[in-house]
Scaffold this active site. Structure first.
Site, PDB file in Angstrom:
ATOM      1  N   SER A 157       0.836  -1.199   0.000  1.00 27.41           N
ATOM      2  CA  SER A 157       0.000   0.000   0.000  1.00 27.41           C
ATOM      3  C   SER A 157       0.868   1.246   0.000  1.00 27.41           C
ATOM      4  O   SER A 157       1.981   1.251   0.547  1.00 27.41           O
ATOM      5  CB  SER A 157      -0.853  -0.024   1.269  1.00 27.41           C
ATOM      6  OG  SER A 157      -1.402   1.247   1.512  1.00 27.41           O
ATOM      7  N   TYR A 174      -2.000  -1.327  10.836  1.00 26.61           N
ATOM      8  CA  TYR A 174      -2.248  -1.832   9.478  1.00 26.61           C
ATOM      9  C   TYR A 174      -1.067  -1.488   8.558  1.00 26.61           C
ATOM     10  O   TYR A 174      -0.512  -2.354   7.879  1.00 26.61           O
ATOM     11  CB  TYR A 174      -3.551  -1.250   8.909  1.00 26.61           C
ATOM     12  CG  TYR A 174      -3.667  -1.466   7.414  1.00 26.61           C
ATOM     13  CD1 TYR A 174      -3.937  -2.725   6.898  1.00 26.61           C
ATOM     14  CD2 TYR A 174      -3.462  -0.406   6.513  1.00 26.61           C
ATOM     15  CE1 TYR A 174      -4.001  -2.933   5.521  1.00 26.61           C
ATOM     16  CE2 TYR A 174      -3.526  -0.612   5.144  1.00 26.61           C
ATOM     17  CZ  TYR A 174      -3.794  -1.876   4.653  1.00 26.61           C
ATOM     18  OH  TYR A 174      -3.844  -2.072   3.290  1.00 26.61           O
ATOM     19  N   LYS A 232       2.013  -3.848   6.504  1.00 20.39           N
ATOM     20  CA  LYS A 232       2.417  -3.795   5.092  1.00 20.39           C
ATOM     21  C   LYS A 232       3.931  -3.609   4.991  1.00 20.39           C
ATOM     22  O   LYS A 232       4.603  -4.276   4.202  1.00 20.39           O
ATOM     23  CB  LYS A 232       1.684  -2.666   4.363  1.00 20.39           C
ATOM     24  CG  LYS A 232       0.193  -2.918   4.214  1.00 20.39           C
ATOM     25  CD  LYS A 232      -0.082  -4.144   3.362  1.00 20.39           C
ATOM     26  CE  LYS A 232      -1.536  -4.526   3.303  1.00 20.39           C
ATOM     27  NZ  LYS A 232      -1.778  -5.861   2.745  1.00 20.39           N
TER      28      LYS A 232
END
Ligand code: NAD
Ligand code: UDP
Length: 331
Positions: A124, A148, A152
């Site tokens: 991302s 989150y 990644k």
């Protein structure tokens, strides 16, 4: 050529399955339905007119996952499965770290054991943190503001280290910007559970009357109209980017941005939605959302040069397709 698509019934995975099948790949899906519905599988079969092997399993469960490698000759893996809600990751960090990291580790272990040539990972733009746009693949990554984003960055690191031990394998980290829109058929799209966190699904739910109005998180950013600027990419373009990555990635680690390279503000997106779809979107300006950055858009030159990947869909296509899908949901 069989490609294992984890999370293949989710938003981006389902669109990618269609693109893979139409490019001649055989597809095996692994999904535990934690954020998707089994009905998507029938829609994928209907749209493609092809067979799709499906395993309802949790990809953190390596023993169950291994069955897939025993039953199929897997040549490539595209790993979408994971949790993706930023706010939820702050409340439940351990489940985010567990799900997003254990799935990546289990898959990489099996990729090694079964000698899988390609591994494509859903990363991302969040890994760039608050860098200055356009974000370029070789920029130093800045601190993430939530678990989150950290999963990644950590998965990228895990796969980069794995790549060093198996330099003949093709490992690709795709940094997505903001995927929106839906398949032209109106059959598959994004179905958020509960209150949408992201802008586009919130807009479509206001348009359909499910929600009263949109809350715009801040209009005092240093941007042309004061609202946040993002690089929205049509999910079908994004899906095509995965096929390009499978075909063109080289041995070793490959990192690509998948975006359009164009920044669009919150107000611009809303007004395009209103004009194209001829529906009203009431909105209210509220406080900034903690952790949001002002501007995020991609430098797309590397993906264009090395993958031959260029987006073709416009913001008008994105809002039209998103609305068509939402209207089908409420029928
Ligand atoms: P999604 O939630 O629609 O799809 C994820 C799918 O994975 C779902 O079908 C879910 O049921 C499944 N899943 C989750 N954990 C699983 C597990 N342990 N085992 C098996 N299946 C599991 O999400 P999406 O928007 O399609 O995103 C796909 C990937 O792309 C995610 O890794 C996400 O973090 C990443 N990503 C998404 C965006 C975005 O804005 N949508 C942006 C950047 C990166
Ligand atoms: N946004 C907003 N209202 C919402 C959801 C998002 O104003 O209900 C804004 C948000 O502040 C950001 C942009 O829309 O500027 C895109 O947010 P989204 O959550 O979709 O993506 P991300 O922040 O992950 O880039």
């Amino acid at each position: 050529m069989a490609i294992l698509v984890t999370g293949g019934l989710g938003f981006i995975g389902s669109h990618t399955v269609i693109e893979l099948l139409s490019s001649g790949y055989e597809v095996v899906i692994a999904d535990n339905l934690s954020n998707s519905e089994i009905s998507v599988l029938d829609k994928l079969k209907k749209l493609s007119n092809k067979t799709i092997a499906f395993y309802e399993i949790d990809v953190t469960d390596k023993d169950k996952l291994e069955l897939i490698f025993l039953n199929h000759e897997i040549d490539g893996i595209i790993h979408f499965a994971g949790y993706k809600a930023v706010g939820e990751s702050v409340v439940n960090p351990l489940s985010y770290y567990y799900n997003n990291l254990m799935s990546t580790i289990s898959l990489a272990e099996l990729a090694s054991k079964y000698d899988v040539e390609s591994f494509v990972f859903s990363s991302s733009a969040t890994v760039y943190g608050d860098n200055v746009s356009p974000f370029k693949e070789d920029m130093p990554l800045l601190e993430r503001t939530n678990p989150y984003g950290e999963t990644k960055a950590m998965s990228e690191r895990i796969l980069s280290d794995y790549s060093k031990t198996e330099p003949t394998k093709k490992i690709t980290l795709l940094r997505y910007f903001n995927p929106i829109g839906a398949h032209e058929s109106g059959l598959i799209g994004e179905v958020p559970k509960g209150i949408p966190n992201n802008l586009m699904p919130y807009i479509t739910q206001v348009a359909s009357g499910k929600r009263e109005k949109l809350f715009i998180f801040g209009n005092d950013y240093d941007t042309p109209d004061g609202t946040g600027v993002r690089d929205y990419i049509h999910v079908v373009d994004l899906a095509r980017g995965h096929v390009a990555a499978l075909k063109k990635a080289k041995q070793g680690i490959n990192i690509y941005n998948l975006g359009t390279g164009i920044g669009v503000s919150v107000l611009e997106l809303i007004h395009t939605f209103i004009e194209v779809n001829q529906v009203d979107i009431p909105y209210e300006i509220v406080e900034r959302r903690p952790g949001d950055i002002a501007v995020s858009y991609a430098d797309t030159s590397k993906a264009e040069r090395e993958l031959g990947f260029k987006t073709v869909k416009t913001v008008e296509d994105m809002v039209r397709d998103a609305w068509r899908f939402e209207k089908n949901l409420i029928k």
